[in-house]
Motif scaffolding. Structure first.
Motif, PDB file in Angstrom:
ATOM      1  N   ARG A 154       0.845  -1.191   0.000  1.00 26.78           N
ATOM      2  CA  ARG A 154       0.000   0.000   0.000  1.00 26.78           C
ATOM      3  C   ARG A 154       0.887   1.250   0.000  1.00 26.78           C
ATOM      4  O   ARG A 154       2.083   1.188   0.244  1.00 26.78           O
ATOM      5  CB  ARG A 154      -0.904   0.001   1.235  1.00 26.78           C
ATOM      6  CG  ARG A 154      -1.949  -1.099   1.246  1.00 26.78           C
ATOM      7  CD  ARG A 154      -2.840  -1.017   2.485  1.00 26.78           C
ATOM      8  NE  ARG A 154      -2.088  -1.326   3.704  1.00 26.78           N
ATOM      9  CZ  ARG A 154      -1.759  -0.451   4.642  1.00 26.78           C
ATOM     10  NH1 ARG A 154      -2.118   0.827   4.507  1.00 26.78           N
ATOM     11  NH2 ARG A 154      -1.092  -0.816   5.715  1.00 26.78           N
ATOM     12  N   GLY A 155       0.308   2.387  -0.279  1.00 21.20           N
ATOM     13  CA  GLY A 155       1.031   3.643  -0.165  1.00 21.20           C
ATOM     14  C   GLY A 155       1.937   3.927  -1.347  1.00 21.20           C
ATOM     15  O   GLY A 155       1.504   3.914  -2.510  1.00 21.20           O
ATOM     16  N   ILE A 156       3.226   4.172  -1.060  1.00 24.50           N
ATOM     17  CA  ILE A 156       4.182   4.588  -2.089  1.00 24.50           C
ATOM     18  C   ILE A 156       4.318   3.539  -3.178  1.00 24.50           C
ATOM     19  O   ILE A 156       4.328   3.857  -4.379  1.00 24.50           O
ATOM     20  CB  ILE A 156       5.556   4.893  -1.461  1.00 24.50           C
ATOM     21  CG1 ILE A 156       5.463   6.067  -0.478  1.00 24.50           C
ATOM     22  CG2 ILE A 156       6.590   5.188  -2.563  1.00 24.50           C
ATOM     23  CD1 ILE A 156       4.997   7.375  -1.095  1.00 24.50           C
ATOM     24  N   ASP A 157       4.431   2.254  -2.806  1.00 28.84           N
ATOM     25  CA  ASP A 157       4.572   1.191  -3.809  1.00 28.84           C
ATOM     26  C   ASP A 157       3.413   1.218  -4.798  1.00 28.84           C
ATOM     27  O   ASP A 157       3.613   1.202  -6.027  1.00 28.84           O
ATOM     28  CB  ASP A 157       4.603  -0.184  -3.138  1.00 28.84           C
ATOM     29  CG  ASP A 157       5.877  -0.467  -2.363  1.00 28.84           C
ATOM     30  OD1 ASP A 157       6.540   0.501  -1.960  1.00 28.84           O
ATOM     31  OD2 ASP A 157       6.184  -1.651  -2.147  1.00 28.84           O
ATOM     32  N   ALA A 158       2.185   1.247  -4.276  1.00 28.53           N
ATOM     33  CA  ALA A 158       1.001   1.202  -5.140  1.00 28.53           C
ATOM     34  C   ALA A 158       0.936   2.429  -6.042  1.00 28.53           C
ATOM     35  O   ALA A 158       0.593   2.325  -7.229  1.00 28.53           O
ATOM     36  CB  ALA A 158      -0.262   1.093  -4.294  1.00 28.53           C
ATOM     37  N   ALA A 159       1.263   3.603  -5.492  1.00 24.68           N
ATOM     38  CA  ALA A 159       1.242   4.822  -6.299  1.00 24.68           C
ATOM     39  C   ALA A 159       2.251   4.732  -7.436  1.00 24.68           C
ATOM     40  O   ALA A 159       1.965   5.144  -8.575  1.00 24.68           O
ATOM     41  CB  ALA A 159       1.538   6.039  -5.412  1.00 24.68           C
ATOM     42  N   ALA A 160       3.427   4.193  -7.161  1.00 20.80           N
ATOM     43  CA  ALA A 160       4.463   4.075  -8.187  1.00 20.80           C
ATOM     44  C   ALA A 160       4.056   3.074  -9.265  1.00 20.80           C
ATOM     45  O   ALA A 160       4.193   3.343 -10.468  1.00 20.80           O
ATOM     46  CB  ALA A 160       5.784   3.674  -7.540  1.00 20.80           C
ATOM     47  N   HIS A 161       3.555   1.902  -8.858  1.00 17.57           N
ATOM     48  CA  HIS A 161       3.120   0.910  -9.847  1.00 17.57           C
ATOM     49  C   HIS A 161       2.019   1.471 -10.742  1.00 17.57           C
ATOM     50  O   HIS A 161       2.052   1.303 -11.969  1.00 17.57           O
ATOM     51  CB  HIS A 161       2.593  -0.345  -9.144  1.00 17.57           C
ATOM     52  CG  HIS A 161       3.652  -1.240  -8.591  1.00 17.57           C
ATOM     53  ND1 HIS A 161       4.695  -1.726  -9.350  1.00 17.57           N
ATOM     54  CD2 HIS A 161       3.816  -1.756  -7.340  1.00 17.57           C
ATOM     55  CE1 HIS A 161       5.458  -2.504  -8.593  1.00 17.57           C
ATOM     56  NE2 HIS A 161       4.944  -2.538  -7.373  1.00 17.57           N
ATOM     57  N   ALA A 162       1.043   2.121 -10.136  1.00 16.62           N
ATOM     58  CA  ALA A 162      -0.087   2.651 -10.907  1.00 16.62           C
ATOM     59  C   ALA A 162       0.375   3.694 -11.921  1.00 16.62           C
ATOM     60  O   ALA A 162      -0.155   3.758 -13.037  1.00 16.62           O
ATOM     61  CB  ALA A 162      -1.130   3.248  -9.967  1.00 16.62           C
ATOM     62  N   ALA A 163       1.362   4.483 -11.543  1.00 13.60           N
ATOM     63  CA  ALA A 163       1.862   5.522 -12.451  1.00 13.60           C
ATOM     64  C   ALA A 163       2.723   4.946 -13.569  1.00 13.60           C
ATOM     65  O   ALA A 163       2.977   5.633 -14.565  1.00 13.60           O
ATOM     66  CB  ALA A 163       2.671   6.557 -11.656  1.00 13.60           C
ATOM     67  N   ALA A 164       3.181   3.701 -13.413  1.00 14.91           N
ATOM     68  CA  ALA A 164       4.128   3.132 -14.372  1.00 14.91           C
ATOM     69  C   ALA A 164       3.531   2.063 -15.276  1.00 14.91           C
ATOM     70  O   ALA A 164       4.259   1.498 -16.097  1.00 14.91           O
ATOM     71  CB  ALA A 164       5.323   2.539 -13.617  1.00 14.91           C
ATOM     72  N   VAL A 165       2.231   1.771 -15.150  1.00  7.96           N
ATOM     73  CA  VAL A 165       1.686   0.691 -15.970  1.00  7.96           C
ATOM     74  C   VAL A 165       1.766   1.000 -17.463  1.00  7.96           C
ATOM     75  O   VAL A 165       1.802   0.079 -18.289  1.00  7.96           O
ATOM     76  CB  VAL A 165       0.231   0.354 -15.573  1.00  7.96           C
ATOM     77  CG1 VAL A 165       0.179  -0.330 -14.227  1.00  7.96           C
ATOM     78  CG2 VAL A 165      -0.644   1.593 -15.587  1.00  7.96           C
ATOM     79  N   GLU A 166       1.798   2.266 -17.831  1.00  9.83           N
ATOM     80  CA  GLU A 166       1.884   2.609 -19.254  1.00  9.83           C
ATOM     81  C   GLU A 166       3.311   2.519 -19.783  1.00  9.83           C
ATOM     82  O   GLU A 166       3.520   2.324 -20.983  1.00  9.83           O
ATOM     83  CB  GLU A 166       1.342   4.028 -19.480  1.00  9.83           C
ATOM     84  CG  GLU A 166      -0.118   4.204 -19.081  1.00  9.83           C
ATOM     85  CD  GLU A 166      -1.051   3.310 -19.877  1.00  9.83           C
ATOM     86  OE1 GLU A 166      -0.732   2.998 -21.047  1.00  9.83           O
ATOM     87  OE2 GLU A 166      -2.092   2.896 -19.333  1.00  9.83           O
ATOM     88  N   THR A 167       4.303   2.671 -18.893  1.00 10.71           N
ATOM     89  CA  THR A 167       5.700   2.691 -19.341  1.00 10.71           C
ATOM     90  C   THR A 167       6.485   1.454 -18.920  1.00 10.71           C
ATOM     91  O   THR A 167       7.591   1.222 -19.416  1.00 10.71           O
ATOM     92  CB  THR A 167       6.417   3.943 -18.798  1.00 10.71           C
ATOM     93  OG1 THR A 167       6.253   4.008 -17.372  1.00 10.71           O
ATOM     94  CG2 THR A 167       5.841   5.203 -19.417  1.00 10.71           C
ATOM     95  N   GLY A 168       5.934   0.666 -17.998  1.00  8.93           N
ATOM     96  CA  GLY A 168       6.597  -0.574 -17.600  1.00  8.93           C
ATOM     97  C   GLY A 168       6.855  -0.650 -16.110  1.00  8.93           C
ATOM     98  O   GLY A 168       7.528   0.226 -15.555  1.00  8.93           O
ATOM     99  N   THR A 169       6.345  -1.705 -15.463  1.00 10.58           N
ATOM    100  CA  THR A 169       6.546  -1.858 -14.023  1.00 10.58           C
ATOM    101  C   THR A 169       6.619  -3.326 -13.647  1.00 10.58           C
ATOM    102  O   THR A 169       5.940  -4.168 -14.240  1.00 10.58           O
ATOM    103  CB  THR A 169       5.425  -1.144 -13.237  1.00 10.58           C
ATOM    104  OG1 THR A 169       5.691  -1.268 -11.838  1.00 10.58           O
ATOM    105  CG2 THR A 169       4.053  -1.718 -13.535  1.00 10.58           C
TER     106      THR A 169
END
Length: 384
Positions: A159-174
């Motif tokens: 939850r938190g920072i990890d989820a925010a980062a993954h969600a922001a990167a689904v278009e560019t790769g995560t």
């Protein structure tokens, strides 16, 4: 789920029989990544190592050792196939190349999603589960800029920072490293994001067996994957005692760049990140701070040679040491960690003999392996 085109011809693919034997070996009692590597190096193949496990454990002082059966491994492979996942061995084209060079990297990873993501340089991002709105906004902004520059984002699906980062990167790769089996995602709040990633909008990886429920002690192993896959690690909002600091410490041990976003000294969530800055982490206030530092690393060639591979020819291991030589090696050990090279020098025993005795003790549960290649007797082990 196939290997990426740019990976064709690189690495050493395992045969189906080898992959099954690798899975059996790593799922057997007392066989961790370092022991797995030593067994392969000594006996030439996982199949031969499995045959030798009972004798090795017995010579080390154990009466029995549980060895994963072929049916156990086949059942897990069938579960993986139904899940849409596959097992990728160290040295195969789709194994993350930066992780491959880490001491103690998992010999097999279960992967599901877009395997081509492993062929791009990655940046890790971790932080507070109880993140602030500002912290999540910073994570999102940094991730989008890092992704636009061609990097894959790797984190731990928390939850938190990890989820925010993954969600922001689904278009560019995560890439998400998991603490449990791929069929046991955690936490449940991120189930929709997890399903989206494993369906091809990202990649999820784990070294744990299918069906494995994550426990507290499994998360440091998950953190090790994040630190090993990434070239650099960004920490946002980490308290003084947090798993994010464990990841940062592992990243530093692996020679990765460690970045930290400063926070208010009045916010407990910033205690760990501010401490990292005091200890020498690079300060991040904008994406250029990360990208400029990583740019020289992106130009460096990544070594493709695997750390573990099965040769074409069967190796012929040296004969076991006699009892006098074995006793001399065991007597030189205690609960204080020592380098293997120092052990060889102290005992004047052949290198192969020392490594074989260490394998025997390890499989019997009488050896502890420490960072930096150090070994010691386990606290409950007595000298024989």
């Amino acid at each position: 789920m196939s290997a990426s085109p740019e990976a064709e011809g690189e690495g050493i693919p395992l045969s189906d029989a080898q992959r099954l034997a690798w899975l059996r070996l790593i799922r057997s009692d007392n066989v961790g990544p370092a022991t797995f590597r030593d067994l392969i190096n000594h006996f030439g193949s996982a199949a031969r190592a499995i045959e030798m496990l009972p004798d090795l454990a017995a010579r080390g002082g154990s009466r029995r050792i549980r060895i994963a059966t072929s049916s156990d491994a086949e059942a897990e492979m069938e579960t993986a196939e139904r899940f849409g996942a596959q097992f990728v061995g160290m040295g195969e084209p789709d194994y993350p190349p930066a992780l491959r060079m880490v001491d103690g990297a998992p010999p097999l990873l279960a992967m599901c999603g877009d395997l081509t993501l492993t062929h791009r340089p990655a940046v890790g991002m971790v932080g507070s589960r109880n993140a602030s709105a500002v912290g999540c906004r910073i994570a999102t902004s940094l991730t989008r800029a890092i992704g636009a520059a061609g990097y894959v984002l790797v984190s731990g699906m928390a939850r938190g920072i990890d989820a925010a980062a993954h969600a922001a990167a689904v278009e560019t790769g995560t890439i998400a490293a998991m603490a449990g089996g791929l069929d046991r995602p955690y936490p449940p709040q991120n189930a929709a994001l997890y399903e989206r990633m494993r369906s091809g909008a990202g990649l999820v990886v784990s070294e744990m067996p299918f069906g494995w429920e994550p426990r507290a002690r499994d998360f440091p192993r998950r953190n090790r994957l994040i630190a090993g896959i990434a070239l650099g690690l960004v920490v946002i909002e980490a308290a003084k005692r947090s798993g994010s600091l464990i990841t940062a410490r592992q990243a530093a041990d692996f020679g990765r760049l460690v970045f930290a976003v400063p926070g208010s000294p009045l916010d407990p969530r910033a205690g760990g990140t501010n401490g990292l800055l005091k200890d020498g982490a690079s300060m991040v206030t904008e994406s250029a701070d990360v990208l400029d530092a990583l740019a020289p690393l992106g130009a460096l060639p990544v070594e493709k040679r695997p750390s573990v591979a099965e040769p074409d020819m069967t190796s012929f291991p040296a004969a076991p040491p006699d009892e006098g030589e074995r006793s001399r090696i065991v007597d030189a050990l205690d609960m204080t960690p020592v380098a293997v090279d120092a052990l060889i020098q102290h005992t004047a025993a052949p290198t192969a003999a020392v490594h074989l005795v260490l394998l025997e003790l390890d499989l019997a549960g009488r050896l502890h392996r420490h960072p930096g290649g150090l070994v010691s007797l386990a606290p409950t082990a007595g000298l024989s």
